[in-house]
Write a protein that holds these residues in place. Structure first.
Motif, PDB file in Angstrom:
ATOM      1  N   ILE A 148     -81.227  12.431 -52.757  1.00  0.00           N
ATOM      2  CA  ILE A 148     -80.161  12.575 -52.458  1.00  0.00           C
ATOM      3  C   ILE A 148     -79.631  11.647 -53.072  1.00  0.00           C
ATOM      4  CG2 ILE A 148     -77.823  12.996 -51.443  1.00  0.00           C
ATOM      5  CD1 ILE A 148     -78.704  14.772 -49.437  1.00  0.00           C
ATOM      6  N   VAL A 149     -79.326  11.422 -54.078  1.00  0.00           N
ATOM      7  CA  VAL A 149     -78.963   9.651 -54.868  1.00  0.00           C
ATOM      8  C   VAL A 149     -77.377   9.884 -54.646  1.00  0.00           C
ATOM      9  CG1 VAL A 149     -78.638   8.705 -56.779  1.00  0.00           C
ATOM     10  CG2 VAL A 149     -80.707  10.094 -56.840  1.00  0.00           C
ATOM     11  N   HIS A 150     -77.204   8.055 -53.941  1.00  0.00           N
ATOM     12  CA  HIS A 150     -76.394   7.783 -53.458  1.00  0.00           C
ATOM     13  C   HIS A 150     -75.341   6.856 -54.434  1.00  0.00           C
ATOM     14  CE1 HIS A 150     -76.372   9.750 -49.361  1.00  0.00           C
ATOM     15  NE2 HIS A 150     -77.754   9.044 -49.462  1.00  0.00           N
ATOM     16  N   ILE A 151     -74.469   6.767 -55.111  1.00  0.00           N
ATOM     17  CA  ILE A 151     -74.191   5.942 -56.187  1.00  0.00           C
ATOM     18  C   ILE A 151     -72.360   6.105 -55.716  1.00  0.00           C
ATOM     19  CG2 ILE A 151     -73.384   5.834 -58.454  1.00  0.00           C
ATOM     20  CD1 ILE A 151     -75.182   8.665 -58.646  1.00  0.00           C
ATOM     21  N   GLU A 152     -72.097   4.450 -54.559  1.00  0.00           N
ATOM     22  CA  GLU A 152     -70.860   4.209 -54.518  1.00  0.00           C
ATOM     23  C   GLU A 152     -70.336   5.407 -53.253  1.00  0.00           C
ATOM     24  OE1 GLU A 152     -69.631   1.162 -54.260  1.00  0.00           O
ATOM     25  OE2 GLU A 152     -71.146   0.284 -55.773  1.00  0.00           O
ATOM     26  N   ASN A 153     -69.571   5.923 -53.477  1.00  0.00           N
ATOM     27  CA  ASN A 153     -69.368   6.899 -52.483  1.00  0.00           C
ATOM     28  C   ASN A 153     -69.335   8.365 -53.429  1.00  0.00           C
ATOM     29  OD1 ASN A 153     -66.713   6.817 -54.945  1.00  0.00           O
ATOM     30  ND2 ASN A 153     -65.286   7.611 -53.454  1.00  0.00           N
ATOM     31  N   VAL A 154     -70.189   8.638 -53.888  1.00  0.00           N
ATOM     32  CA  VAL A 154     -70.682   9.798 -54.941  1.00  0.00           C
ATOM     33  C   VAL A 154     -72.309  10.215 -54.494  1.00  0.00           C
ATOM     34  CG1 VAL A 154     -70.816  11.438 -57.234  1.00  0.00           C
ATOM     35  CG2 VAL A 154     -69.276   9.565 -56.907  1.00  0.00           C
ATOM     36  N   HIS A 155     -72.510  11.231 -53.870  1.00  0.00           N
ATOM     37  CA  HIS A 155     -73.590  12.182 -53.552  1.00  0.00           C
ATOM     38  C   HIS A 155     -74.133  12.502 -54.505  1.00  0.00           C
ATOM     39  CE1 HIS A 155     -72.683   8.994 -50.030  1.00  0.00           C
ATOM     40  NE2 HIS A 155     -71.301   9.443 -50.239  1.00  0.00           N
ATOM     41  N   ILE A 156     -75.097  12.761 -54.912  1.00  0.00           N
ATOM     42  CA  ILE A 156     -75.401  13.959 -55.852  1.00  0.00           C
ATOM     43  C   ILE A 156     -76.524  14.180 -55.551  1.00  0.00           C
ATOM     44  CG2 ILE A 156     -76.310  14.473 -58.133  1.00  0.00           C
ATOM     45  CD1 ILE A 156     -74.621  11.899 -59.148  1.00  0.00           C
ATOM     46  N   GLY A 157     -76.786  15.494 -54.854  1.00  0.00           N
ATOM     47  CA  GLY A 157     -78.172  16.146 -54.711  1.00  0.00           C
ATOM     48  C   GLY A 157     -77.808  17.681 -54.156  1.00  0.00           C
ATOM     49  N   GLN A 158     -78.876  18.123 -53.413  1.00  0.00           N
ATOM     50  CA  GLN A 158     -79.115  19.330 -52.396  1.00  0.00           C
ATOM     51  C   GLN A 158     -78.220  19.366 -51.439  1.00  0.00           C
ATOM     52  OE1 GLN A 158     -82.536  20.816 -51.255  1.00  0.00           O
ATOM     53  NE2 GLN A 158     -81.957  22.920 -51.781  1.00  0.00           N
ATOM     54  N   GLY A 159     -77.420  20.418 -51.396  1.00  0.00           N
ATOM     55  CA  GLY A 159     -76.338  20.390 -50.130  1.00  0.00           C
ATOM     56  C   GLY A 159     -75.372  19.342 -50.513  1.00  0.00           C
ATOM     57  N   MET A 160     -75.076  19.082 -52.005  1.00  0.00           N
ATOM     58  CA  MET A 160     -73.899  17.666 -51.172  1.00  0.00           C
ATOM     59  C   MET A 160     -72.428  18.767 -52.912  1.00  0.00           C
ATOM     60  SD  MET A 160     -74.604  14.707 -50.090  1.00  0.00           S
ATOM     61  CE  MET A 160     -74.848  16.379 -48.308  1.00  0.00           C
ATOM     62  N   PRO A 161     -71.164  18.338 -52.508  1.00  0.00           N
ATOM     63  CA  PRO A 161     -70.720  19.025 -53.694  1.00  0.00           C
ATOM     64  C   PRO A 161     -71.119  18.252 -54.830  1.00  0.00           C
ATOM     65  CG  PRO A 161     -69.244  17.629 -51.598  1.00  0.00           C
ATOM     66  CD  PRO A 161     -70.594  17.526 -51.876  1.00  0.00           C
ATOM     67  N   LEU A 162     -70.818  19.648 -55.977  1.00  0.00           N
ATOM     68  CA  LEU A 162     -70.931  19.414 -57.491  1.00  0.00           C
ATOM     69  C   LEU A 162     -69.562  17.860 -57.373  1.00  0.00           C
ATOM     70  CD1 LEU A 162     -71.954  20.523 -60.132  1.00  0.00           C
ATOM     71  CD2 LEU A 162     -69.735  21.128 -60.453  1.00  0.00           C
ATOM     72  N   ALA A 163     -70.651  16.831 -58.468  1.00  0.00           N
ATOM     73  CA  ALA A 163     -70.988  16.145 -58.636  1.00  0.00           C
ATOM     74  C   ALA A 163     -70.319  15.951 -60.470  1.00  0.00           C
ATOM     75  CB  ALA A 163     -71.276  14.849 -58.711  1.00  0.00           C
ATOM     76  N   ILE A 164     -69.165  15.938 -60.715  1.00  0.00           N
ATOM     77  CA  ILE A 164     -68.677  15.527 -62.353  1.00  0.00           C
ATOM     78  C   ILE A 164     -69.636  14.378 -63.098  1.00  0.00           C
ATOM     79  CG2 ILE A 164     -67.018  15.260 -63.887  1.00  0.00           C
ATOM     80  CD1 ILE A 164     -66.933  18.196 -62.861  1.00  0.00           C
ATOM     81  N   VAL A 165     -69.724  13.743 -64.352  1.00  0.00           N
ATOM     82  CA  VAL A 165     -69.907  12.566 -64.687  1.00  0.00           C
ATOM     83  C   VAL A 165     -68.836  13.094 -66.455  1.00  0.00           C
ATOM     84  CG1 VAL A 165     -72.316  10.895 -65.935  1.00  0.00           C
ATOM     85  CG2 VAL A 165     -72.081  12.474 -63.392  1.00  0.00           C
TER      86      VAL A 165
END
Length: 277
Positions: A4-21
């Motif tokens: 899981i890659v943590h970028i400030e308050n955004v967490h991207i990876g399995q089990g995390m909410p879908l992120a938008i870039v």
């Protein structure tokens, strides 16, 4: 086990909410860039979707020498720093040469490797050594399993904060096709989160002669399929008036069409998560 890659308050990876870039292809001017960032932030807050703002300070790989490239490194980074602090959004931009890496890392939350440069070893290592999260655009000329060698290069510098982006593969001349198997293949082979680039996947590279064409109407279809295939985030270029955008207008999405589209993506991600419970 997927990272899981943590970028400030955004967490991207399995089990995390879908992120938008999301954001414009290139910084056009301060007012337009800020307006886009504020609209995206409001929408993401309303839908409770993690958001990273993206915009390029320089598009070094434009088709024509006459194409608009952006404001350049210094001015572009100053504006991205303003977006980062005043809009309170993590920011992503691409770097194209080693000399840009250190100044960019002082501002950006994510450094992006353009698809055409994804195998340039010295460049990759320079980006990796910043310790910042790295988003690798998979080259249009690579098979999904080829990305493992690129991950190894970044990881060899002690950096495992790695995101991988699928953006389509060349299919004949001036056309791309998406193989959705690449999403689980890259996740399983590398353990890294995978982003799907919905708008570059509908690009027609060089298809307009002195610029690239695009088929933006197909981007939502591909994005929905990618989230269903397990993509951890969706990347998209957006603009208030794509037909007047200075770069990648034909494949950029209109800002005022995003809410129902994002809700669909969010719903698909939630169905997948419910199935994992």
């Amino acid at each position: 086990m997927q990272t899981i890659v943590h970028i400030e308050n955004v967490h991207i990876g399995q089990g995390m909410p879908l992120a938008i870039v999301a954001g414009p292809c290139v910084i056009e001017d301060e007012d337009t860039t800020r307006r886009i960032a504020e609209r995206l932030k409001d929408l993401a807050a309303r839908l409770q979707m993690p958001l990273i703002f993206k915009a390029s300070f320089d598009k070094a790989n434009r088709t024509s020498i006459h194409s608009y490239r952006g404001p350049g490194l210094e001015k572009g980074l100053r504006l991205l720093e303003t977006i980062r602090t005043q809009c309170e959004l993590p920011v992503l931009s691409d770097v194209h040469e080693i000399a840009q890496v250190v100044p960019a890392a002082q501002v950006l939350d994510v450094l992006q490797i353009p698809a055409f440069l994804c195998r340039q070893t010295d460049f990759l290592l320079a980006v990796a050594r910043t310790g910042k999260p790295v988003n690798i655009k998979k080259g249009q000329f690579l098979a999904p399993w080829d990305i493992a060698n690129i991950v190894d290069k970044i990881a060899s510098a002690g950096n495992r904060r790695i995101l991988l982006t699928e953006r389509g593969a060349m299919f004949g001349y001036n056309n791309l096709v998406v193989d959705f198997r690449s999403i689980p293949i890259m996740q399983q082979q590398t353990g890294m989160p995978v982003i799907f680039d919905a708008t570059h996947s509908v690009q027609l590279p060089g298809g307009a002669g002195s610029s690239s064409g695009g088929q933006r109407e197909h981007a939502p279809v591909l994005a929905r399929a990618a989230v269903a295939a397990g993509a951890d985030a969706v990347f998209m270029e957006v603009h208030p008036d794509p037909d007047k955008a200075l770069c990648d207008g034909p494949n950029s999405l209109p800002l005022d069409t995003l809410e129902p589209f994002w809700r669909q993506l969010q719903a698909i991600r939630r169905i997948l998560h419910d199935g994992d419970d």
